[in-house]
Design an enzyme around this catalytic site. Structure first.
Site, PDB file in Angstrom:
ATOM      1  N   ASP A 176       0.159  -0.847  -1.514  1.00  0.00           N
ATOM      2  CA  ASP A 176       0.716   0.055  -0.046  1.00  0.00           C
ATOM      3  C   ASP A 176       1.168   1.050  -0.787  1.00  0.00           C
ATOM      4  O   ASP A 176       2.831   0.800  -0.810  1.00  0.00           O
ATOM      5  CB  ASP A 176       1.366  -0.927   0.522  1.00  0.00           C
ATOM      6  CG  ASP A 176       1.104  -0.724   1.827  1.00  0.00           C
ATOM      7  OD1 ASP A 176       0.894   0.476   2.652  1.00  0.00           O
ATOM      8  OD2 ASP A 176       2.471  -0.612   2.903  1.00  0.00           O
ATOM      9  N   THR A 184      -0.382   5.938   3.378  1.00  0.00           N
ATOM     10  CA  THR A 184       1.725   6.353   3.029  1.00  0.00           C
ATOM     11  C   THR A 184       1.161   6.725   1.739  1.00  0.00           C
ATOM     12  O   THR A 184       1.620   8.070   1.006  1.00  0.00           O
ATOM     13  CB  THR A 184       1.919   4.834   3.098  1.00  0.00           C
ATOM     14  OG1 THR A 184       0.269   3.985   2.118  1.00  0.00           O
ATOM     15  CG2 THR A 184       2.286   4.741   4.139  1.00  0.00           C
ATOM     16  N   THR A 185       0.106   6.100   0.640  1.00  0.00           N
ATOM     17  CA  THR A 185       0.185   7.255  -0.653  1.00  0.00           C
ATOM     18  C   THR A 185      -0.411   8.357  -0.518  1.00  0.00           C
ATOM     19  O   THR A 185      -0.147   9.869  -0.871  1.00  0.00           O
ATOM     20  CB  THR A 185      -1.331   6.189  -1.120  1.00  0.00           C
ATOM     21  OG1 THR A 185      -1.192   4.924  -1.165  1.00  0.00           O
ATOM     22  CG2 THR A 185      -1.211   6.825  -2.678  1.00  0.00           C
ATOM     23  N   ASP A 200      -1.908  -3.176   7.532  1.00  0.00           N
ATOM     24  CA  ASP A 200      -2.609  -1.850   7.649  1.00  0.00           C
ATOM     25  C   ASP A 200      -3.772  -1.847   8.408  1.00  0.00           C
ATOM     26  O   ASP A 200      -3.972  -0.787   9.435  1.00  0.00           O
ATOM     27  CB  ASP A 200      -3.352  -1.364   6.441  1.00  0.00           C
ATOM     28  CG  ASP A 200      -1.784  -0.853   5.799  1.00  0.00           C
ATOM     29  OD1 ASP A 200      -0.687  -1.054   6.283  1.00  0.00           O
ATOM     30  OD2 ASP A 200      -1.976  -0.728   4.724  1.00  0.00           O
TER      31      ASP A 200
END
Length: 542
Positions: free
Chosen positions: A61, A94-95, A391
């Site tokens: 993550d 998020t990446t 998530d």
């Protein structure tokens, strides 16, 4: 005549400015993007990070990885911040947000080096992002709310898309159903803290269970506990913040006594206070007594004799969740234990889960809360499962509030890239080149998905460009067949708000970094640790 040299800043202050400074900041941000680059998508790799205390974290993550890296470069910190904000706001992507920001900067770098003014680039990027966000809103597909089964399937698909890039991808069908059920149990505000996640090592992932109510680990208990009943139908539950144990005399106060009788009367009074409290709890009709403070051995024995179950030292959040689920309210004294402050539920039982015993309340009338008990092998693995579920839960919450979805797997990015590229050709001046550069930067997502899966990225991107030019809006990378596919048909769905948030955050970070052209570093800030002499404590020299 020579000008005297003016000394403005303290000696040792490091200041760098101009183009080299911007380029150096861009390089630092690219290093950050490279750190999380390989974690993107279903074939993304995991990172093993060991912190200063020697604790190992395995995660893919983006936000978790960046949080655990100790980054000191001030410009690179902005990328960490946008990853954190994306995590807090939407929970997933998020990446992607870090990669997009890194790629935007990479595309802006040649323009900066050739002397284009940063403000020109910033203006063009802002304009391109506004257009792109409008385009996402135009092409996103809204799901009709009138059919609950359809909405549930949509939510499950969004959860499965989020989970497919995590460690638990093989069990994504099992977990996506669990996550959607958990979110559906909450009230309209969908508070996150009402979903409790308990981790029990041992067993397989499929042994994880969702409890529509509250479950918490059995607390420390005294002798007499074994004699209590472990199961009640429709119990009345008293929630207390009261201590039910005898204090040692020396703890209380200093008392001067003249005779043994006086001392005895003090001891008796103490016992009487305790028994009065216990008697009031018993008379209130409660069957299950939970307290935040300790319940001593005398009290445990007393309750056992009268067929009551008790648990002391219950963590605060569990007590609050029990209150939310079973009704009633937390009392700080036993004086007013009227029936309306007692909670109730269909069934209370204590069960063995793995190596621990759990107190479980099910069939709660007020149930706006639930508990997920996660099972699995290694501790790190369960922690990563918890992060993955967090998530997925965030994604389902977002999809419930904003019901517009888009196709994932690089499809949206390719469509936006084509749209911006076409639009840039209608503009004269430098903006044409800059909007074209942003369009090219958006292709990083499908390209990285291919790279991480070991495909030929150039080949697949050419196919994608061709399909999008022919009007195939939702075509993206198909990981399973090493080709392209209509990802909307394949049910790779994401809430549109994830993409909008990622684009906005990435552009803001890019503009922020491009607008900084000077860094002044105070000589003190270069040294870590507090100012002052180096000592080993207790005034001893090193």
């Amino acid at each position: 005549m020579m000008q005297p040299q003016i000394i403005l800043l303290k000696e040792g202050t490091d200041s760098s400015q101009g183009v080299p400074q911007i380029v150096s900041n861009i390089n630092a941000c690219q290093a950050i993007a490279d750190a999380v680059r390989t974690t993107l998508g279903p074939r993304g790799m995991d990172k093993l990070i060991i912190d200063g205390r020697g604790k190992a974290v395995i995660s893919n993550d983006g936000a978790t990885v960046l949080k655990n890296l100790d980054i000191v470069h001030p410009a690179a910190m902005t990328l960490v911040d946008i990853a954190k904000s994306q995590d807090a706001e939407v929970g997933d992507g998020t990446t992607s947000v870090t990669l997009l920001a890194g790629e935007f900067l990479k595309q802006a770098k040649p323009f900066i080096e050739e002397g284009v003014h940063p403000q020109v680039i910033i203006r063009a990027f802002r304009r391109a992002t506004t257009l792109a966000i409008q385009k996402i809103k135009d092409i996103s597909i809204s799901i009709k709310k009138d059919n609950p089964r359809e909405v549930e399937q949509l939510l499950e698909k969004c959860a499965a898309t989020s989970l497919s890039s995590k460690l638990v991808a093989h069990q994504k069908d099992f977990f996506s159903k669990m996550v959607v059920q958990a979110v559906n149990l909450l009230d309209d505000l969908l508070p996150l803290n009402m979903i409790g996640v308990k981790k029990v090592t041992g067993g397989g992932l499929e042994d994880s269970q969702l409890i529509a109510g509250v479950a918490f680990k059995k607390t420390f208990s005294y002798a007499g506990f074994e004699m209590q009943r472990k199961e009640y139908e429709k119990p009345k539950i008293a929630l207390l913040n009261v201590e039910l144990e005898l204090k040692a005399e020396k703890d209380n106060a200093e008392v001067r006594v003249d005779s043994v009788q006086e001392y005895q009367s003090i001891v008796d009074a103490e016992w009487k206070i305790l028994y009065d409290k216990l008697d009031k709890i018993h008379k209130s009709g409660a069957n299950v007594v939970l307290s935040k403070l300790p319940i001593g051995d005398v009290a445990t024995q007393y309750f056992a004799d009268r067929d009551l179950f008790c648990a002391g030292r219950v963590p605060d959040e569990d007590l609050r969740r029990t209150m939310k689920a079973c009704g009633g309210s937390i009392q700080t004294s036993v004086q007013s234990l009227t029936p309306d402050v007692l909670g109730t539920c269909e069934k209370f039982e204590e069960k063995q889960v793995g190596g621990d015993r759990y107190n479980i309340f099910t069939g709660c009338p007020e149930a706006k809360t639930c508990t997920i008990i996660l099972r699995g092998g290694a501790e790190q693995f369960i922690e990563e499962t918890e992060r993955s579920l967090h998530d997925a839960i965030m994604i389902v919450r977002r999809a419930k509030k904003n019901d517009a979805v888009v196709a994932g797997g690089g499809a949206v990015e390719m469509e936006l890239s084509k749209f911006l590229r076409d639009h840039s050709r209608t503009i004269a001046g430098k903006e044409q080149l800059l909007i074209g550069a942003l369009a090219k930067a958006l292709e990083i997502i499908p390209r990285q998905l291919c790279d991480n899966a070991g495909f030929d990225a150039t080949n697949i991107l050419n196919k994608l460009r061709q399909r999008h030019a022919q009007g195939g809006t939702w075509f993206g990378v198909d990981i399973l067949s090493e080709d392209i596919a209509d990802n909307f048909e394949s049910c790779v769905w994401e809430p549109a708000v994830v993409k909008i948030n990622a684009l906005t955050a990435a552009t803001e970070a890019t503009c922020l970094i491009l607008s900084v052209d000077e860094t002044v570093r105070n000589p003190k800030s270069g040294q870590d640790g507090p100012p002052g002499g180096m000592g080993r404590g207790r005034g001893r020299p090193m």
